[in-house]
Structures are given as C-alpha cells and as structure tokens.
Design an enzyme around this catalytic site. Structure first.
Site, mmCIF file in Angstrom:
data_model
loop_
_atom_site.group_PDB
_atom_site.id
_atom_site.type_symbol
_atom_site.label_atom_id
_atom_site.label_comp_id
_atom_site.label_asym_id
_atom_site.label_seq_id
_atom_site.Cartn_x
_atom_site.Cartn_y
_atom_site.Cartn_z
ATOM 1 N N ARG A 97 -34.555 -44.286 86.204
ATOM 2 C CA ARG A 97 -35.150 -45.570 86.585
ATOM 3 C C ARG A 97 -34.982 -45.751 88.087
ATOM 4 N NH1 ARG A 97 -35.494 -49.330 82.408
ATOM 5 N NH2 ARG A 97 -35.177 -50.986 83.899
ATOM 6 N N ILE A 98 -35.971 -46.386 88.681
ATOM 7 C CA ILE A 98 -35.877 -46.674 90.112
ATOM 8 C C ILE A 98 -35.051 -47.939 90.283
ATOM 9 C CG2 ILE A 98 -37.204 -47.280 92.163
ATOM 10 C CD1 ILE A 98 -39.527 -45.631 90.765
ATOM 11 N N HIS A 115 -31.315 -35.087 94.021
ATOM 12 C CA HIS A 115 -32.717 -34.788 93.741
ATOM 13 C C HIS A 115 -32.913 -33.269 93.780
ATOM 14 C CE1 HIS A 115 -36.955 -35.584 93.351
ATOM 15 N NE2 HIS A 115 -37.203 -34.754 94.339
#
Ligand code: GRF
Length: 206
Positions: A97-98, A115
């Site tokens: 989720r951002i 990432h």
C-alpha cells in the site's frame, strides 16, 4: 550501539511473504545490532510475515483496511499503533500500500522502504518485469527513505546485480532479493547509529 544503549524500536509493515522482515529479524538477533523489531503490522490477515514475527516472539498485528473509511483513517491507525510502542523507525518491507501524506508527515524522515530496482529506474509494481522488458543489463535493489511519492524518496543504499540473457522474472527477482536482504539491515544499522542525514535529495552517510 554502545553497550547498554537502548536499541532503536522498529515497526515493520509487510503484506506478504516477509523475507525482508526475516532478514531484519535475523539482523536484530545478532549481538550488538542497534535495533529491534517491536511490532509487525500487516494489511493482510494471512501474511506469512505475521507468522514470521510470531515465530520470533515479536508482536504481530493484522489491521484490516476495510475497517476504515479511507486511506488516511487507516494510516492514522498505523500512526497510533507505532506511536504507542515508541517506534523510532518504520520499515516498509513488501507492504503493498502507498503510505499517505498523513503517515509520512507523522514519521517524517523516519520511514524507510526497499524496492527491487535501481531507482529511479522502474518504480512501482513489477519492477523486475519492467527491467527485463526494457532490456537492461544491470538491475538491483534500493533502500530509500519514503516520501509522498511512489519509490521517490532519498536513496540510502543501492546494490546492483547482473541481468543474464536467460533470466526470467523469478530468477532475476531471486538474485535481487539476496541484495535486498543484505542492504536493508545495513541501512537500519546506519540509521540507528545516527549516521544518516537527509540533505535534499541526497542522503549523507557518516
Ligand atoms: C521485495 O522484492 C520488495 O522489494 C518488494 O516486494 C518484495 C517483498 O518480498 N516490494 P518479501 O515480502 O520481503 O519477501
């Protein structure tokens, strides 16, 4: 950490498998590591990450996004949980989720993420697939501070891996994952030791 110093409290956000969480838990178990995980929170009830936390004797909490009116309300609940446990650094580790500005503001400069690409290349979902489709010869992993954007925060550490002609998304992901597991604890140690300073887009390492 000097002996006797209180370790930095980590709050980990994870949605799935939790292999990065495991790398963090393993690092925290090493003598002298200057941080410890105080709580793991997941937005998915069956996340393997929650099982990994429990197996390590760490509090594991499922918080259901469906119980909240919107993203901000959910994120404020996360802020409350972390604040109540005196979390000094939030680690997003495969959290799908951002994080909204309300969360990032509440923990300004104290949220990090990993990432599976050499940012700023290939932000967002399926970074390894994006890298293969683009035809790059070098891929990698990035640990960065989290800001309001998608994988746009100041970069703390990066490591590269080669891309082989016969790579699939799975083989490349596995090679990158090994680097994620190495970089993430290293970045947490640097933060916990007070050796990171954010200067605009740059992170200075002392
Ligand atoms: C990692 O590759 C992470 O970089 C990406 O999703 C994967 C999560 O893996 N965002 P895990 O849950 O830590 O095993």
């Amino acid at each position: 950490m000097t002996s006797g110093a209180t370790p930095l409290g980590l709050g980990v956000l994870a949605s799935g498998r939790g292999s990065n969480l495991q790398a963090i838990l393993d690092a925290c178990a090493r003598p002298g590591f200057p941080a410890r995980v105080v709580v793991v929170i997941s937005d998915r009830e069956r996340a393997q990450a929650l099982e990994r936390a429990r197996a390590a004797g760490v509090e594991a909490r499922f918080i259901n996004p469906k119980d909240f009116a919107d993203r901000e309300a959910f994120d404020l609940a996360l802020v409350r949980e972390f604040t109540a446990r005196q979390v000094g650094l939030v680690c997003s580790a495969g959290f799908m989720r951002i994080l909204s500005p309300v969360f990032v503001r509440a923990f300004a400069g104290r949220v990090v993420g990993v990432h599976p690409a050499l940012l700023p290349a290939f932000p967002g979902l399926h970074a390894q697939r994006q890298a293969l489709a683009y035809g790059v010869r070098v891929a990698g992993a990035t640990v960065h501070f989290v800001d309001d954007g998608v994988d746009t925060g100041p970069i703390i550490l990066q490591a590269s891996v080669p891309v082989h002609p016969d790579d699939t998304e799975e083989t490349l992901s596995a090679r990158i994952l090994l680097e994620e597991h190495r970089l993430y604890p290293d970045a947490i140690r640097l933060f916990a030791e007070g050796r990171l300073t954010i200067a605009g887009r740059k992170v200075l390492i002392r």
